[in-house]
Design a protein around this motif. Structure first.
Motif, PDB file in Angstrom:
ATOM      1  N   LEU A 213       1.168  -1.294   0.109  1.00 53.66           N
ATOM      2  CA  LEU A 213      -0.122   0.097  -0.112  1.00 53.66           C
ATOM      3  C   LEU A 213       0.868   1.281   0.017  1.00 53.66           C
ATOM      4  CD1 LEU A 213      -3.084   0.814   1.594  1.00 53.66           C
ATOM      5  CD2 LEU A 213      -1.023   2.092   2.280  1.00 53.66           C
ATOM      6  N   PHE A 214       0.658   2.201  -0.702  1.00 55.59           N
ATOM      7  CA  PHE A 214       1.352   3.430  -0.782  1.00 55.59           C
ATOM      8  C   PHE A 214       0.697   4.688  -0.580  1.00 55.59           C
ATOM      9  CE2 PHE A 214       0.172   5.022  -4.856  1.00 55.59           C
ATOM     10  CZ  PHE A 214      -0.023   3.804  -5.600  1.00 55.59           C
ATOM     11  N   VAL A 215       1.218   5.897   0.133  1.00 55.15           N
ATOM     12  CA  VAL A 215       0.899   7.015   0.400  1.00 55.15           C
ATOM     13  C   VAL A 215       1.681   7.970  -0.441  1.00 55.15           C
ATOM     14  CG1 VAL A 215       0.310   8.836   1.749  1.00 55.15           C
ATOM     15  CG2 VAL A 215      -0.448   6.678   2.377  1.00 55.15           C
ATOM     16  N   HIS A 216       1.190   8.610  -1.561  1.00 56.49           N
ATOM     17  CA  HIS A 216       2.033   9.348  -2.521  1.00 56.49           C
ATOM     18  C   HIS A 216       1.411  10.689  -2.440  1.00 56.49           C
ATOM     19  CE1 HIS A 216       3.176  10.520  -6.753  1.00 56.49           C
ATOM     20  NE2 HIS A 216       4.197   9.943  -6.427  1.00 56.49           N
ATOM     21  N   PRO A 217       2.075  11.967  -2.935  1.00 55.67           N
ATOM     22  CA  PRO A 217       1.349  13.039  -3.100  1.00 55.67           C
ATOM     23  C   PRO A 217       0.166  13.033  -4.098  1.00 55.67           C
ATOM     24  CG  PRO A 217       3.804  13.456  -3.076  1.00 55.67           C
ATOM     25  CD  PRO A 217       3.562  12.048  -2.951  1.00 55.67           C
ATOM     26  N   GLY A 218       0.458  12.015  -5.202  1.00 53.19           N
ATOM     27  CA  GLY A 218      -0.704  11.865  -6.050  1.00 53.19           C
ATOM     28  C   GLY A 218      -1.942  11.175  -5.573  1.00 53.19           C
ATOM     29  N   GLY A 219      -1.883  10.706  -4.274  1.00 49.47           N
ATOM     30  CA  GLY A 219      -2.865   9.909  -3.930  1.00 49.47           C
ATOM     31  C   GLY A 219      -2.481   8.694  -3.299  1.00 49.47           C
ATOM     32  N   ILE A 220      -3.441   7.885  -2.571  1.00 49.35           N
ATOM     33  CA  ILE A 220      -3.383   6.449  -2.128  1.00 49.35           C
ATOM     34  C   ILE A 220      -3.435   5.522  -3.060  1.00 49.35           C
ATOM     35  CG2 ILE A 220      -3.254   7.193   0.152  1.00 49.35           C
ATOM     36  CD1 ILE A 220      -5.639   5.551   0.401  1.00 49.35           C
ATOM     37  N   GLY A 221      -2.796   4.238  -2.876  1.00 50.82           N
ATOM     38  CA  GLY A 221      -2.995   3.158  -3.623  1.00 50.82           C
ATOM     39  C   GLY A 221      -2.462   2.027  -3.245  1.00 50.82           C
ATOM     40  N   ALA A 222      -2.534   0.878  -3.938  1.00 53.88           N
ATOM     41  CA  ALA A 222      -2.534  -0.438  -3.470  1.00 53.88           C
ATOM     42  C   ALA A 222      -2.141  -1.370  -4.695  1.00 53.88           C
ATOM     43  CB  ALA A 222      -3.150  -1.184  -2.746  1.00 53.88           C
ATOM     44  N   LEU A 223      -0.913  -2.313  -4.719  1.00 50.13           N
ATOM     45  CA  LEU A 223      -0.980  -3.284  -5.750  1.00 50.13           C
ATOM     46  C   LEU A 223      -0.547  -4.548  -5.175  1.00 50.13           C
ATOM     47  CD1 LEU A 223       2.001  -1.531  -8.177  1.00 50.13           C
ATOM     48  CD2 LEU A 223      -0.397  -2.235  -8.495  1.00 50.13           C
ATOM     49  N   PRO A 224      -1.275  -5.791  -5.614  1.00 49.55           N
ATOM     50  CA  PRO A 224      -0.914  -6.932  -5.185  1.00 49.55           C
ATOM     51  C   PRO A 224       0.621  -7.641  -5.474  1.00 49.55           C
ATOM     52  CG  PRO A 224      -2.076  -6.931  -7.258  1.00 49.55           C
ATOM     53  CD  PRO A 224      -1.801  -5.690  -7.103  1.00 49.55           C
ATOM     54  N   ALA A 225       0.761  -8.573  -4.678  1.00 50.60           N
ATOM     55  CA  ALA A 225       2.061  -9.298  -5.112  1.00 50.60           C
ATOM     56  C   ALA A 225       1.785 -10.143  -6.286  1.00 50.60           C
ATOM     57  CB  ALA A 225       2.374 -10.044  -3.637  1.00 50.60           C
ATOM     58  N   TYR A 226       2.833 -10.539  -6.761  1.00 47.03           N
ATOM     59  CA  TYR A 226       2.768 -11.500  -7.811  1.00 47.03           C
ATOM     60  C   TYR A 226       2.169 -12.892  -7.193  1.00 47.03           C
ATOM     61  CZ  TYR A 226       4.320 -14.641 -11.610  1.00 47.03           C
ATOM     62  OH  TYR A 226       4.335 -15.679 -12.292  1.00 47.03           O
ATOM     63  N   PRO A 227       1.228 -13.408  -7.619  1.00 50.72           N
ATOM     64  CA  PRO A 227       0.904 -14.618  -7.136  1.00 50.72           C
ATOM     65  C   PRO A 227       1.634 -16.039  -7.308  1.00 50.72           C
ATOM     66  CG  PRO A 227      -0.624 -14.073  -9.146  1.00 50.72           C
ATOM     67  CD  PRO A 227       0.589 -13.112  -8.983  1.00 50.72           C
ATOM     68  N   ALA A 228       2.640 -15.907  -6.551  1.00 51.59           N
ATOM     69  CA  ALA A 228       3.698 -17.004  -6.578  1.00 51.59           C
ATOM     70  C   ALA A 228       3.334 -18.263  -6.134  1.00 51.59           C
ATOM     71  CB  ALA A 228       5.069 -16.852  -5.993  1.00 51.59           C
ATOM     72  N   GLU A 229       3.538 -19.477  -6.947  1.00 51.17           N
ATOM     73  CA  GLU A 229       2.998 -20.820  -6.496  1.00 51.17           C
ATOM     74  C   GLU A 229       4.134 -21.303  -5.757  1.00 51.17           C
ATOM     75  OE1 GLU A 229       0.906 -23.299  -9.217  1.00 51.17           O
ATOM     76  OE2 GLU A 229       0.347 -21.635 -10.264  1.00 51.17           O
ATOM     77  N   THR A 230       5.288 -21.023  -5.888  1.00 51.06           N
ATOM     78  CA  THR A 230       6.416 -21.804  -4.994  1.00 51.06           C
ATOM     79  C   THR A 230       7.115 -20.887  -4.369  1.00 51.06           C
ATOM     80  OG1 THR A 230       6.525 -23.176  -7.014  1.00 51.06           O
ATOM     81  CG2 THR A 230       8.108 -23.744  -5.273  1.00 51.06           C
ATOM     82  N   VAL A 231       7.172 -20.771  -2.985  1.00 56.15           N
ATOM     83  CA  VAL A 231       7.852 -19.776  -2.155  1.00 56.15           C
ATOM     84  C   VAL A 231       8.898 -20.785  -1.599  1.00 56.15           C
ATOM     85  CG1 VAL A 231       7.693 -18.108  -0.498  1.00 56.15           C
ATOM     86  CG2 VAL A 231       6.011 -18.230  -1.940  1.00 56.15           C
ATOM     87  N   THR A 232      10.229 -20.471  -1.738  1.00 55.50           N
ATOM     88  CA  THR A 232      11.332 -21.267  -1.256  1.00 55.50           C
ATOM     89  C   THR A 232      11.848 -20.570   0.005  1.00 55.50           C
ATOM     90  OG1 THR A 232      11.948 -22.274  -3.386  1.00 55.50           O
ATOM     91  CG2 THR A 232      13.502 -22.503  -1.496  1.00 55.50           C
ATOM     92  N   ASP A 233      11.919 -19.291  -0.418  1.00 55.80           N
ATOM     93  CA  ASP A 233      12.479 -18.507   1.110  1.00 55.80           C
ATOM     94  C   ASP A 233      12.218 -16.874   0.736  1.00 55.80           C
ATOM     95  OD1 ASP A 233      14.054 -17.249   2.943  1.00 55.80           O
ATOM     96  OD2 ASP A 233      15.889 -17.590   1.954  1.00 55.80           O
ATOM     97  N   PRO A 234      11.298 -16.642   1.722  1.00 61.93           N
ATOM     98  CA  PRO A 234      10.945 -15.010   1.283  1.00 61.93           C
ATOM     99  C   PRO A 234      12.116 -13.980   2.036  1.00 61.93           C
ATOM    100  CG  PRO A 234       9.472 -16.459   2.757  1.00 61.93           C
ATOM    101  CD  PRO A 234      10.535 -16.970   2.702  1.00 61.93           C
TER     102      PRO A 234
END
Ligand code: AMP
Length: 307
Positions: A213-234
């Motif tokens: 989630l971000f707060v920026h002078p242009g407004g607030i917004g959000a982006l999802p994570a890339y939907p990874a199927e395999t997570v070995t080590d975050p």
């Protein structure tokens, strides 16, 4: 345009809930950041960091093998020991417990900025002691954009230095838990807004597999994570995210962060960089990603988030 980073370069020991374990592998906020940023920058990423004389030659070789990284600011200090960190992930892989943090050389005299790096314009202060982060900031008179990351440890043990740092940076990138710890606010938007009251003009709150989630002078917004199927080590995902973000600002120009559309592009590239990092322990994957792989995943991600 030149991007400079300081942060930790260290040796990690990481355990994951499926029984995975990596003992004594290359890690550190600066290492992950630089490898990720280099996927997007035009000029080599300038690294300023310090390790001890116990830092293995093989790890030096790994860093040297990464394209578009300038290691002229990497000091191997005689008689000192390298930063070491150990962590264990909980069942959901989104939360982790720090088992130990041995600051070692990171608690000593900070590394020097080589003369050739003094003209750097874009600065990233990856996770390290806020006094070290401030030191680097102050030694770069030509900086046009300065962004920092921080961590619970520093919020707890070095809050005064951190406050000074926050009053002097343009942006801050931090995890949800850290935003909460720093501001006392549970709601992510409220926490991010409260951080902007401490100095930064933009704030990005990272929420692991739930994106950012971000707060920026242009407004607030959000982006999802890339939907990874395999997570070995975050481990390093946050640093790689910041690397993709800042590497994109280097490519587009120091003022590009002010443009809401460029800002979202940079966040998307951060998300893509993080998605590669979590595919392996240590820097194994992020250090070897090709431009074609980055491009393909960025297109895939752009299609995924289109409404
Ligand atoms: P991330 O998963 O993005 O939070 O980054 C993890 C990396 O940061 C690991 O490779 C650690 O070596 C390093 N690290 C862990 N704790 C700290 C700390 N307090 N300050 C700086 N770097 C750290």
């Amino acid at each position: 345009m030149s991007l400079i980073v300081t942060g930790t370069i260290g040796i990690d020991s990481v355990s994951t809930p499926d029984g995975g374990h990596a003992e004594g592998v290359l890690g550190g906020s600066c290492s992950y950041f630089a490898a990720a940023a280099a996927l997007f920058t035009r000029a080599p990423v300038r690294v300023v960091g310090v390790v001890g004389d116990d830092f293995p030659a093989t790890m030096h070789d790994t860093l040297r093998s990464i394209r578009r990284i300038d290691l002229a600011g990497l000091e191997a200090r005689k008689g000192s020991r390298t930063f070491r960190w150990g962590g264990r992930y909980r069942d959901n892989m989104d939360q982790r417990d720090t088992l130990f943090t041995d600051l070692n050389v990171v608690g000593e005299e900070p590394p020097k900025v080589p003369a050739a790096f003094k003209d750097s314009t874009i600065v990233f202060l990856a996770n390290s002691h806020p006094a070290v982060q401030l030191g680097l900031l102050e030694s770069l008179p030509k900086r046009a954009l300065a962004v920092a990351d921080t961590m619970d440890l520093w919020i707890n043990v070095a809050r005064d230095d951190l406050s000074r740092l926050l009053s002097r940076v343009d942006g801050l990138v931090l995890n949800y838990d850290e935003a909460q710890l720093l501001t006392g606010k549970r709601n992510t938007v409220a926490a991010a807004r409260a951080v902007t009251a401490l100095g930064p003009k933009f704030v990005v709150v990272k929420k692991g597999e739930h994106g950012c989630l971000f707060v920026h002078p242009g407004g607030i917004g959000a982006l999802p994570a890339y939907p990874a199927e395999t997570v070995t080590d975050p481990t390093g995902a946050g640093d790689a995210f910041a690397g993709g973000l800042m590497g994109t600002f280097e490519r587009l120009g120091a003022d590009s962060w002010k443009d809401p559309s460029a800002f979202r592009t940079a966040l998307a590239n951060g998300t893509v960089a993080a998605s590669f990092t979590i595919e392996s322990f240590s820097l194994t994957r992020i250090a070897r990603v090709t431009d074609d792989e980055v491009e393909a995943r960025a297109s895939e991600y752009a299609a995924m988030i289109r409404v």
